[in-house]
Design a protein around this motif. Structure first.
Motif, PDB file in Angstrom:
ATOM      1  N   LYS A 292       0.842  -1.005  -0.009  1.00  0.00           N
ATOM      2  CA  LYS A 292       0.030   0.047  -0.046  1.00  0.00           C
ATOM      3  C   LYS A 292       1.001   1.214   0.007  1.00  0.00           C
ATOM      4  O   LYS A 292       1.901   1.324   0.844  1.00  0.00           O
ATOM      5  N   VAL A 293       0.598   2.151  -0.936  1.00  0.00           N
ATOM      6  CA  VAL A 293       1.432   3.346  -1.211  1.00  0.00           C
ATOM      7  C   VAL A 293       0.909   4.516  -0.567  1.00  0.00           C
ATOM      8  O   VAL A 293       1.568   5.718  -0.736  1.00  0.00           O
ATOM      9  N   ALA A 294      -0.460   4.807  -0.243  1.00  0.00           N
ATOM     10  CA  ALA A 294      -1.003   5.908   0.316  1.00  0.00           C
ATOM     11  C   ALA A 294      -2.004   5.612   1.430  1.00  0.00           C
ATOM     12  O   ALA A 294      -2.673   4.626   1.231  1.00  0.00           O
ATOM     13  N   GLY A 295      -1.856   6.439   2.449  1.00  0.00           N
ATOM     14  CA  GLY A 295      -2.635   6.307   3.587  1.00  0.00           C
ATOM     15  C   GLY A 295      -3.277   7.803   3.971  1.00  0.00           C
ATOM     16  O   GLY A 295      -2.835   8.750   3.356  1.00  0.00           O
ATOM     17  N   ASN A 296      -4.045   7.727   5.055  1.00  0.00           N
ATOM     18  CA  ASN A 296      -4.238   9.077   5.491  1.00  0.00           C
ATOM     19  C   ASN A 296      -3.204   9.838   6.292  1.00  0.00           C
ATOM     20  O   ASN A 296      -2.393   9.304   7.315  1.00  0.00           O
ATOM     21  N   TYR A 347      -1.716   9.944  -5.950  1.00  0.00           N
ATOM     22  CA  TYR A 347      -0.135   9.391  -6.156  1.00  0.00           C
ATOM     23  C   TYR A 347      -0.052   8.009  -6.529  1.00  0.00           C
ATOM     24  O   TYR A 347       0.564   7.721  -7.474  1.00  0.00           O
ATOM     25  N   ARG A 348      -1.169   7.207  -5.860  1.00  0.00           N
ATOM     26  CA  ARG A 348      -1.277   6.013  -6.365  1.00  0.00           C
ATOM     27  C   ARG A 348      -1.380   5.589  -7.758  1.00  0.00           C
ATOM     28  O   ARG A 348      -1.126   5.002  -8.561  1.00  0.00           O
ATOM     29  N   GLU A 349      -2.423   6.391  -7.994  1.00  0.00           N
ATOM     30  CA  GLU A 349      -2.980   6.406  -9.522  1.00  0.00           C
ATOM     31  C   GLU A 349      -2.037   6.713 -10.607  1.00  0.00           C
ATOM     32  O   GLU A 349      -1.531   6.268 -11.506  1.00  0.00           O
ATOM     33  N   ALA A 350      -1.222   7.938 -10.268  1.00  0.00           N
ATOM     34  CA  ALA A 350      -0.034   8.476 -11.063  1.00  0.00           C
ATOM     35  C   ALA A 350       1.071   7.134 -11.212  1.00  0.00           C
ATOM     36  O   ALA A 350       1.691   7.124 -12.213  1.00  0.00           O
ATOM     37  N   LEU A 351       1.343   6.658  -9.986  1.00  0.00           N
ATOM     38  CA  LEU A 351       2.468   5.903 -10.050  1.00  0.00           C
ATOM     39  C   LEU A 351       2.061   4.551 -10.833  1.00  0.00           C
ATOM     40  O   LEU A 351       2.927   4.192 -11.518  1.00  0.00           O
ATOM     41  N   TYR A 352       0.571   4.093 -10.847  1.00  0.00           N
ATOM     42  CA  TYR A 352       0.264   3.037 -11.524  1.00  0.00           C
ATOM     43  C   TYR A 352       0.211   3.337 -12.900  1.00  0.00           C
ATOM     44  O   TYR A 352       0.111   2.360 -13.921  1.00  0.00           O
ATOM     45  N   ASN A 353      -0.058   4.481 -13.237  1.00  0.00           N
ATOM     46  CA  ASN A 353      -0.022   4.901 -14.990  1.00  0.00           C
ATOM     47  C   ASN A 353       1.286   5.066 -15.242  1.00  0.00           C
ATOM     48  O   ASN A 353       1.304   5.425 -16.529  1.00  0.00           O
ATOM     49  N   SER A 354       2.354   5.337 -14.645  1.00  0.00           N
ATOM     50  CA  SER A 354       3.695   5.391 -14.979  1.00  0.00           C
ATOM     51  C   SER A 354       4.417   4.391 -15.536  1.00  0.00           C
ATOM     52  O   SER A 354       4.029   3.216 -15.334  1.00  0.00           O
TER      53      SER A 354
END
Length: 431
Positions: A292-296, A347-354
């Motif tokens: 998991k790369v993003a949390g609260n 961030y997670r979305e950008a990472l997975y689209n990179s």
């Protein structure tokens, strides 16, 4: 120090510094915490820096950064006990700006890079260990350090604390990584005069060479070795997955000594003086091991997020780009005043689209396949060397007959069907 920062970044490696630099440039208050005496003191990599991701952060960085040599040749060795089947590419277009990649010494480069973040406004604190994240009402609100009165607060904490990140593990983002998900690499910096390096590797002063070595360099176990040229030194190292090391009862420094004394390697390092020994765990789990790369109130970048492409030996470029993507998510969250997991999932979305996750997904089965089927390193690499020796030995045998003999000898050992199955399985793992 202020009582609260916009962002605290734990770890001044390529990922953490990239994030700190980008955030500071955009007017955020940034605290960059490094456990070593200085950035680079605890950071280890083979020593290759890729231009593209670095130039996104600092245009024409090569004009001032403490780099060693622009790499103009990349070699790949399939090594047997007394031979090497070599292939690669050497291009003089890589010898001129903007270059392709460079060899570096982390102790020098990381200090320079972190200083750029400081000049942009980040506050760098060295020799400080972050012991845990401070969590309130399910949100990370700061970190606790080993310093007196060592609690520091921020809207967002970015974890760049390396492989097997203890902080993200404490947050429940990942469990203990399995032995087949991490590799142990040991390396040595060997001082050698510039003229000897140039002669032995067929280089000029501002030209570098990298050699990636497979097969007997790890005694046939899953892993690789490397030999890189610096200005007046060489980086030599070898690593295998911990699971391979345990199964084969290998000792890492014995494996490095074995490599250094290999008849194909020894002449290249002969007369050199050992300057430094280093050891480092490297994330090898790939796509399936990304936590998991993003949390609260928290993001995870670089090695802490398992962002290493073991097949292409890429790590620092992925770390830098993930740090940049994290910084962009932090900046947007600050504008919105929303630091929830939902907000930071950009961030997670950008990472997975990179390219990072796309490359990791492409090779998601490669490491597992090559470890599960050890014949690729233990049998096929020696076969390739023997085939090359037979084919290039001039003994009066027609080349067509030699080809038939080579095919016959390769299929005789494993059987035609099994060889075809192995070829298909390898192709499927890297396609």
């Amino acid at each position: 120090m202020p009582e609260k920062f916009d962002v605290i970044i734990v770890g001044a490696g390529p990922a953490g510094t990239s994030c700190a630099l980008t955030c500071a440039r955009n007017g955020l208050t940034v605290l960059l915490i490094e456990r070593g005496e200085y950035p680079g003191a605890k950071n280890v990599m083979g020593g290759v820096l890729y231009r593209q991701q670095m130039e996104e952060l600092i245009p024409e960085f090569w004009k001032e950064a403490p780099l060693e040599r622009p790499v103009i040749e990349q070699r790949f060795w399939m090594m047997d006990k007394e031979s090497v089947l070599s292939f690669g590419y050497k291009g003089l277009e890589w010898a001129v700006e903007p270059y392709n990649n460079f060899t570096v010494l982390r102790a020098k480069f990381d200090q320079w890079f972190a200083q750029k973040a400081v000049e942009a406004g980040a506050l760098l604190i060295n020799e400080t260990v972050v012991t845990e994240c401070i969590v309130e009402n399910g949100k990370v609100v700061g970190v606790r350090t080993d310093r007196p009165d060592g609690e520091v607060y921020a809207d967002i904490v970015v974890l760049a604390d390396g492989v097997n990140s203890l902080l993200s593990k404490q947050l429940g983002f990942h469990k203990e990584f399995r032995p087949d998900e991490v590799a142990l690499t040991v390396m040595e910096v060997i001082n050698l005069p510039k003229d000897k390096i140039n002669d032995r590797f067929n280089l000029q002063d501002n030209q570098g060479c990298t050699i990636e070595i497979f097969g007997d360099s790890t005694k046939g176990n899953l892993g690789t070795a490397f030999l890189y040229t610096n200005k007046e030194s060489l980086n030599i190292g070898v690593g295998t997955t911990l699971s391979s090391m345990i199964k084969a009862k290998l000792k890492p420094y014995e494996l490095l000594d074995y490599l250094k004394n290999h008849p194909m390697v020894k002449p290249l390092i002969d007369g050199g003086e050992s300057a430094e020994y280093l050891a480092h765990l490297i994330p090898e789990g790939g796509f399936r091991s990304v936590p998991k790369v993003a949390g609260n109130g928290v993001l995870v970048v670089g090695d802490a997020a398992q962002l290493v492409n073991a097949i292409h030996r890429e790590g620092s470029n992925m770390a830098m780009h993930s740090g940049l993507l994290a910084a962009e998510a932090v900046i947007e969250a600050k504008k919105r005043g929303n630091y929830s997991e939902t907000s930071l999932n950009s961030y997670r979305e950008a990472l997975y689209n990179s390219f990072i996750i796309k490359d990791l997904e492409k090779y998601k089965d490669a490491a597992h396949t090559f470890e599960k089927y050890p014949q690729y390193f233990k049998e096929y690499v020696p076969m390739m060397n023997q085939a090359a020796s037979k084919f290039f030995t001039v003994d009066g045998t027609p080349k067509r007959d030699k080809q038939k003999e080579i095919i016959k000898s390769m299929t005789a050992e494993r059987g035609t069907l099994r060889v075809l199955q192995d070829i298909y399985r390898a192709w499927k793992a890297v396609k």
